[in-house]
Design a protein around this motif. Structure first.
Motif: not given
Length: 331
Positions: A56-66
């Motif tokens: 969830s955190i990765l999706n948020e930080k990357s704006g869904g790009k990663l």
């Protein structure tokens, strides 16, 4: 001639590799990068919950790009099989016990030394400091780069027929351990007869008296249903072996600097939540185990510490290992 077992293993690994390559090719259709994260724990486990936070955190930080797609419960193979798939670049990320990594990157043997860490605070001072960074980086030459450590509590003995109040009570008992040399040495040095075997085989082995007991943390004791067979759990807490989230360097090296920063930050931030999930799970499971007739024993640890001391002294004969141990003890 190739033995049938070897053929079977090749077929399994080949199938898994093909599956992952197909999945990877599907993910490449869009601009979004998807990293496949495989592990062997059930979805109820606190480590899996931490992984979902990382997702969830990765999706948020990357704006869904990663993004991360999680395959739990051994869907893509055992710990060792998934590690091998990381090395050949078929899967991006996994979570394994640090003891399993010691078969690939020797420095991780440090984490399996009995009573090396004095308590939780001492453990995390080291894992989240210079020593931890050194360990996470040590697997890179074996194509396995560490991202962060997850809490896996302390490992203790649990048995079928009697509680373990001192190392003498282990004499003559066949105790299942993980398949690494340090775990075998630990059990044998404390007086048991170490019996390495796959965790998936342990429930049946306990039922059929192939082994008299095992050693693990409370969540694994519960999720495996071993408490149905073993009614004695002894908090000797001989090791505090963390779990490690690792990425294969074949994927890591293809990420941009920005993507690496997103992934590093997401993994580190997820540790905070994972530690909380671990503590909450332990409290709930202890109550459940009491209701199911499990008896807890809290022995004096000094006898266990003294008897296992030769393992640390032997490890110190290696100058590289001695330097890490000394750094941990001084922290």
């Amino acid at each position: 001639m190739i033995k049938p077992k070897a053929i079977k293993k090749s077929i399994v690994l080949g199938t898994l590799t093909l599956l992952c390559l197909i999945l990877s090719s599907c993910a490449a259709v869009s601009d979004t990068k998807v990293l496949y994260f495989a592990h062997s724990l059930p979805t109820s486990h606190p480590v899996h919950k931490g992984i979902l936070d990382m997702q969830s955190i990765l999706n948020e930080k990357s704006g869904g790009k990663l993004q991360i797609k999680v395959f739990p419960d051994g869907q893509l193979g055992s710990e060792r099989e998934v590690l091998e798939l990381l090395q050949i670049g078929s899967i991006a990320i996994t979570k394994v016990s640090a003891s399993a990594l010691s078969n690939f990157a020797p420095e991780y043997q440090i984490t399996v030394i009995p009573y090396l860490f004095r308590d939780d605070a001492h453990l995390w001072r080291n894992l989240e400091g210079e020593v931890g960074e050194q360990l996470l980086a040590s697997g890179s030459e074996y194509l396995l780069r560490g991202l962060c450590f997850y809490d896996a509590g302390a490992r203790s003995f649990y048995t079928k027929e009697k509680p373990i109040n001192s190392p003498d009570d282990l004499t003559g008992l066949k105790v299942r351990v993980q398949n690494d040399q340090m775990s075998v040495s630990m059990a044998n040095t404390l007086g048991a007869s170490a019996t390495p075997m796959a965790f998936s085989e342990l429930y049946t082995a306990l039922q059929q008296n192939v082994v008299d007991g095992a050693e693990n943390n409370i969540p694994s004791f519960v999720t495996s249903n071993h408490f149905e067979v073993c009614k004695y759990y002894t908090f000797d807490e001989h090791t505090m072996i963390p779990d490690v989230v690792i990425i294969g360097t074949k994927f890591w090296d293809k990420l941009s600097d920005q993507e690496k920063n997103w992934l590093r930050a997401a993994s580190k931030e997820s540790v905070v939540a994972q530690k909380r999930y671990w503590k909450e799970t332990i409290a709930e499971q202890m109550e459940m185990l009491k209701k199911n007739g499990v008896q807890f024993t809290y022995p004096n640890k000094e006898a266990f510490q003294e008897k296992s001391r030769p393992i640390m002294e032997n490890m110190k004969k290696d100058p590289k290992m001695k330097a890490i141990i000394d750094k941990i003890n001084a922290n």
